[in-house]
Design a protein around this motif. Structure first.
Motif, PDB file in Angstrom:
ATOM      1  N   THR A 185       0.844  -1.197   0.000  1.00  0.00           N
ATOM      2  CA  THR A 185       0.000   0.000   0.000  1.00  0.00           C
ATOM      3  C   THR A 185       0.880   1.248   0.000  1.00  0.00           C
ATOM      4  O   THR A 185       1.760   1.385   0.850  1.00  0.00           O
ATOM      5  CB  THR A 185      -0.944  -0.040   1.225  1.00  0.00           C
ATOM      6  OG1 THR A 185      -1.914  -1.060   0.975  1.00  0.00           O
ATOM      7  CG2 THR A 185      -1.653   1.280   1.460  1.00  0.00           C
ATOM      8  N   ASN A 192      -4.418 -10.090   6.862  1.00  0.00           N
ATOM      9  CA  ASN A 192      -4.215  -8.824   7.585  1.00  0.00           C
ATOM     10  C   ASN A 192      -5.455  -8.165   8.197  1.00  0.00           C
ATOM     11  O   ASN A 192      -5.533  -6.942   8.310  1.00  0.00           O
ATOM     12  CB  ASN A 192      -3.477  -7.826   6.687  1.00  0.00           C
ATOM     13  CG  ASN A 192      -2.088  -8.324   6.363  1.00  0.00           C
ATOM     14  OD1 ASN A 192      -1.587  -9.217   7.056  1.00  0.00           O
ATOM     15  ND2 ASN A 192      -1.454  -7.793   5.330  1.00  0.00           N
ATOM     16  N   HIS A 211      -7.118 -10.697  -1.564  1.00  0.00           N
ATOM     17  CA  HIS A 211      -6.518 -10.316  -0.274  1.00  0.00           C
ATOM     18  C   HIS A 211      -7.337 -10.970   0.848  1.00  0.00           C
ATOM     19  O   HIS A 211      -8.401 -10.481   1.225  1.00  0.00           O
ATOM     20  CB  HIS A 211      -6.520  -8.797  -0.122  1.00  0.00           C
ATOM     21  CG  HIS A 211      -5.631  -8.290   0.991  1.00  0.00           C
ATOM     22  ND1 HIS A 211      -5.155  -9.113   2.003  1.00  0.00           N
ATOM     23  CD2 HIS A 211      -5.116  -7.061   1.242  1.00  0.00           C
ATOM     24  CE1 HIS A 211      -4.402  -8.393   2.821  1.00  0.00           C
ATOM     25  NE2 HIS A 211      -4.358  -7.150   2.390  1.00  0.00           N
TER      26      HIS A 211
HETATM   27  C1  8OZ Z   1      -0.295  -0.825   5.269  1.00  0.00           C
HETATM   28  C2  8OZ Z   1      -1.130   0.252   5.305  1.00  0.00           C
HETATM   29  C3  8OZ Z   1      -2.399   0.161   4.821  1.00  0.00           C
HETATM   30  C4  8OZ Z   1      -2.858  -1.035   4.304  1.00  0.00           C
HETATM   31  C5  8OZ Z   1      -2.150  -4.719   4.353  1.00  0.00           C
HETATM   32  C6  8OZ Z   1      -3.209  -3.477   2.597  1.00  0.00           C
HETATM   33  O1  8OZ Z   1      -1.566  -4.723   5.440  1.00  0.00           O
HETATM   34  C7  8OZ Z   1      -2.487  -3.430   3.705  1.00  0.00           C
HETATM   35  C8  8OZ Z   1      -2.013  -2.147   4.275  1.00  0.00           C
HETATM   36  C9  8OZ Z   1      -0.732  -2.022   4.765  1.00  0.00           C
HETATM   37  O2  8OZ Z   1      -2.475  -5.764   3.806  1.00  0.00           O
END
Ligand code: 8OZ
Length: 378
Positions: free
Chosen positions: A30, A183, A180
């Motif tokens: 990101t 996370n 995705h």
């Molecule tokens: C960092 C900041 C915002 C989003 C992830 C898409 O951790 C992200 C993300 C990472 O998968």
């Protein structure tokens, strides 16, 4: 420690029906530099990806499948025509440079803020449980908003949004899709029992909590060949305030169901995202064996650990994240075993070309050194 031949990192690999030129993957990252107002990728984004086309495979930064799926300011979408046109610039740039690129499809679920949601509405989630974490909006870091639970009818709509995004990704010229599922975002929120308290077909036992991930996968498989689809998973990562009482049960079940569908890969964040690899015990080698496709390993890999992991057959591909931010020519640097540029965390999220497209390659550094020598001689 047994020493393995470094060449394995630079050997080709057949991923699905694609021949990758090396085992090095650029992890999804990101960067919050899409065009303001449209969230469409632009020329600067295309240049950033073009610079990194040396990777065997690039996984794009996470792209929201809908406005509702957005959780941070200035992340790119893949739901509007302007966004599709923007992504075409990116895929053309990467393909012209001989690279391959998959798009990462993203719905953040509860990790969002009302100011980013359509009509200022509450973000959506499997259950109405607020995450103890922050996001960033135009004015800086803020607590995420209290979410509301999706109705079962709405879940069908979100799955349709994934399908539309997957069709858009095809129009935009991507080589494939990474879902995705990691996370602490929407798919992970359904998978894990800390965030999923539903009592319908999408909650309760593992078979129900995995239903959303599998429905999304199936919707995408109606549009894309299974050899061009993979998913990112983070079995034990606490990222975005997520947890499960028995991750092995969830992820071995999922691996079995994904194998039955014959998708190309799982991209696994081992340990805590961006943190300790040994954050919690988990049998990653067992997961690799339980899954029929390729295994992409990610999280804090060094050159040495990558070579050792590939040499021992514990992964097929290694994804590098932060090192790819600061080293556009990471493949060459790993090949020559040269020093790596350090990354500047202050320019990770948002901003302009600084800390984005201005990291030097070895060739730039050599030119600069020659320039200095020339100036000295003259
Ligand atoms: C960092 C900041 C915002 C989003 C992830 C898409 O951790 C992200 C993300 C990472 O998968």
């Amino acid at each position: 420690m047994m020493t393995h031949d470094p060449e394995i990192l630079f050997s080709p690999f057949r991923l699905g029906d694609l021949e990758l030129r090396n085992r090095i993957v650029m992890a999804p990252l990101t960067r919050n530099r899409a065009t303001r107002g449209t969230d469409a990728p632009n020329e600067l984004n295309a240049e950033y990806y073009r610079q990194r086309a040396c990777a065997g495979l690039i996984i794009s930064e996470a792209a929201q499948i809908s406005k509702q799926g957005q959780g941070y300011i200035w992340t790119p979408g893949i739901y509007s025509d302007a966004q599709v046109e923007g992504w075409k610039k990116v895929t053309c740039a990467v393909h012209d440079a001989g690279g391959k690129i998959f798009i990462q499809l993203w719905h953040v679920g509860r990790i969002s803020h009302r100011s980013l949601q359509p009509g200022g509405a509450a973000p959506v989630a499997p259950s109405a449980i607020r995450a103890r974490t922050k996001t960033f909006i135009e004015t800086g870091f803020v607590d995420v908003s209290e979410p509301r639970a999706l109705s079962i009818e709405e879940i069908g709509g979100v799955i349709q949004d994934y399908a539309k995004a997957a069709a858009n990704a095809k129009k935009a010229g991507f080589d494939g899709i990474e879902i995705h599922g990691a996370n602490g975002y929407l798919i992970d929120q359904f998978l894990k029992d800390g965030t999923n308290k539903r009592s319908d077909a999408y909650g309760g036992p593992v078979e129900n909590r995995a239903r959303f991930a599998l429905d999304v996968t199936d919707a995408i498989l109606r549009i894309w060949d299974r050899r061009r689809v993979g998913i990112r998973l983070a079995p034990v990562s606490p990222a975005n305030d997520i947890s499960d009482s028995d991750p092995a049960k969830v992820f071995f079940y999922l691996a079995d169901k994904l194998s039955a569908r014959g998708i190309a890969f799982i991209d696994v964040i081992e340990g805590a995202t961006g943190g300790a690899r040994d954050y919690a015990p988990f049998d990653y080698l067992g997961l690799r064996k339980a899954f029929s496709g390729a295994y992409i390993a990610n999280n804090d890999y060094t050159r040495e650990l990558a070579i050792e992991t590939l040499g021992e057959g514990r992964a097929d591909l290694i994804a590098f994240g932060k090192l790819f931010i600061s080293n556009p020519d990471l493949v060459e640097r790993l090949k020559l075993d040269t020093p790596l540029n350090p990354y500047d965390q202050a320019t990770f999220y948002g901003g302009d070309a600084r800390g984005y497209t201005d990291y030097p390659t070895l060739a730039h550094e050599a030119m600069r050194a020659a320039g200095r020598a020339g100036a000295g001689a003259g």
